[in-house]
Scaffold this active site. Sequence first.
Site, PDB file in Angstrom:
ATOM      1  N   SER A  77       0.830  -1.201   0.000  1.00 53.06           N
ATOM      2  CA  SER A  77       0.000   0.000   0.000  1.00 53.06           C
ATOM      3  C   SER A  77       0.870   1.258   0.000  1.00 53.06           C
ATOM      4  O   SER A  77       2.089   1.194   0.195  1.00 53.06           O
ATOM      5  CB  SER A  77      -0.903   0.016   1.234  1.00 53.06           C
ATOM      6  OG  SER A  77      -0.136   0.274   2.407  1.00 53.06           O
ATOM      7  N   LYS A  78       0.211   2.384  -0.195  1.00 53.65           N
ATOM      8  CA  LYS A  78       0.910   3.673  -0.166  1.00 53.65           C
ATOM      9  C   LYS A  78       1.579   3.885   1.196  1.00 53.65           C
ATOM     10  O   LYS A  78       2.684   4.419   1.283  1.00 53.65           O
ATOM     11  CB  LYS A  78      -0.077   4.803  -0.445  1.00 53.65           C
ATOM     12  CG  LYS A  78       0.535   6.195  -0.377  1.00 53.65           C
ATOM     13  CD  LYS A  78      -0.504   7.261  -0.633  1.00 53.65           C
ATOM     14  CE  LYS A  78       0.087   8.653  -0.526  1.00 53.65           C
ATOM     15  NZ  LYS A  78       0.606   8.968   0.821  1.00 53.65           N
ATOM     16  N   ARG A  79       0.903   3.437   2.254  1.00 54.87           N
ATOM     17  CA  ARG A  79       1.470   3.616   3.598  1.00 54.87           C
ATOM     18  C   ARG A  79       2.809   2.901   3.750  1.00 54.87           C
ATOM     19  O   ARG A  79       3.700   3.375   4.456  1.00 54.87           O
ATOM     20  CB  ARG A  79       0.480   3.117   4.664  1.00 54.87           C
ATOM     21  CG  ARG A  79      -0.715   4.026   4.854  1.00 54.87           C
ATOM     22  CD  ARG A  79      -1.576   3.576   6.028  1.00 54.87           C
ATOM     23  NE  ARG A  79      -2.192   2.286   5.754  1.00 54.87           N
ATOM     24  CZ  ARG A  79      -3.304   2.131   5.051  1.00 54.87           C
ATOM     25  NH1 ARG A  79      -3.919   3.190   4.556  1.00 54.87           N
ATOM     26  NH2 ARG A  79      -3.819   0.926   4.859  1.00 54.87           N
ATOM     27  N   ASP A 130       5.363   5.190   2.173  1.00 53.78           N
ATOM     28  CA  ASP A 130       5.616   6.360   3.027  1.00 53.78           C
ATOM     29  C   ASP A 130       6.476   5.970   4.231  1.00 53.78           C
ATOM     30  O   ASP A 130       7.396   6.696   4.615  1.00 53.78           O
ATOM     31  CB  ASP A 130       4.291   6.954   3.516  1.00 53.78           C
ATOM     32  CG  ASP A 130       3.477   7.586   2.389  1.00 53.78           C
ATOM     33  OD1 ASP A 130       4.083   7.886   1.330  1.00 53.78           O
ATOM     34  OD2 ASP A 130       2.263   7.767   2.569  1.00 53.78           O
TER      35      ASP A 130
END
Length: 505
Positions: free
Chosen positions: A264-266, A269
């Site tokens: 995921s994007k998380r 990040d």
Amino acid sequence: MSKNVRVRFAPSPTGPLHIGGVRTALFNYLFAKKHGGDFVLRIEDTDQNRYVEGAEDYIAEALNWCGIPFDEGPGKNEKFGPYRQSERKHLYKQYADQLIAEDKAYYAFDTAEQLDAHRKQHEAEGKTFIYNWHNREKGRLVNSLVLSEEETQAKIDAGEDFVIRFKSPQDETLHLKDSIRGDISIDTNTLDDKVLFKSDGMPTYHLANIVDDHLMEITHVIRGEEWLPSLALHQLLYDAFGWEAPEFAHLPLILKPTGKGKLSKRDGDKLGFPVFPLEWKDPKTEDVSKGYKEEGYFPEAVVNFLAFLGWNPGTEQEIFGLEELVQSFDLERVNKAGARFDPDKTKWFNHHYMQQQFDLDLAKAFQAKNILLEGVDVNYIALVVGLIKERATFVKDFWELSHFFFVAPANYDEKASKKALKEDTPQLMQKVIEIVTATGDFTVENLQTKLKGWITDNNIGFGKVMMPLRLALVGALQGPDVFEIMFMVGKAETVRRVEALIKTI
């Protein structure tokens, strides 16, 4: 293959294109090109509430940057257009009506509150509520299977909200085939009656994508594993319409670096790597998400590492250009299991493709990113790049590896100084200045011959001379060949830097 191969990539414009989507697009592209077919882009924007401004343009730009442009799509070769589902909504109702007329679908007037009450009642009894053959005609649910034609029409005429549900068959075993996962059997009694048409007058994904794939003559549907649970319904819809279904292939998930759960994007990040091909600025929040392009990755590297997320060529070869991927790609070599994303491996690919770039192209990119290089001859920068790029992964690494080619050291690394500077260093460096000054033809070879000759003839340890000389030139005990540095910065600058070091001792 007897038919002209046609595949489609059908993202929703609800935000930036995740690399999982890019991987799906890539595999579709490779399959199409291997078989001389067409790669179609279709924008599935039936969910207007989630539509995000700029997302569609982003999708096309991302595919172009990766070097996998679509053959047909919005604004391009629209022989089966339009290619946005929102512009095709007039098509879908007739197909839903056809299924109702043939008793393969029905109107359902149940409100959200009524359905929620049924769910809660089932939960209280330790059961799971499924809207299907089990209860659709028992009279507790409000649909055209229990209402008369007159009652049904009266509700429609009165403007009551309704959906159109597919009438899943009872007591059948559905035999499905997936090019990656093989044969699959489904008991139709476990299927719910999916909504095909919503109360807002828009089709659901299930109906729209089947109709569009048929009308656009799609021969192979290559999509993510998350659509595998929908395969039974989609096959049933093809059967209901009497259409030949395309061949299906469901790609494995891209997993987190830990190997557990979907990437995921998380994760990006948290661990500092992009999960989108291009940088994305959210039009509402103005939050900026990293992109592979802006982070310094080459599109060839991105395509190469994505190809290996779920596919392998069956050999030890890891470096594949796009044309090589086209020739080697085969759905039979796509794995069923999820593919773990490895950030370090992506950098390894980028490092490799860095070495394949022309030094002048890299020099131009380096100059464009660094204000200190304004006015410096780009050909000189290219020579520098040729000396240091082997140690770089990204263009943004260049300054750290090469700053001493452009500016003299302002200070000297403390640890390196303790190691390199001895009591007799000033005298040795003074002799180096004499040799450098006396070298007429100032080339790497001449400098190497004269300095190494002097060191050898006088039985001086190489480290006693070369370490302080490197310190003088670089400010630290790192960098490419000392003689290359001397040649590049020139005789006068070499002498100035050695003199500057002597003054600090």
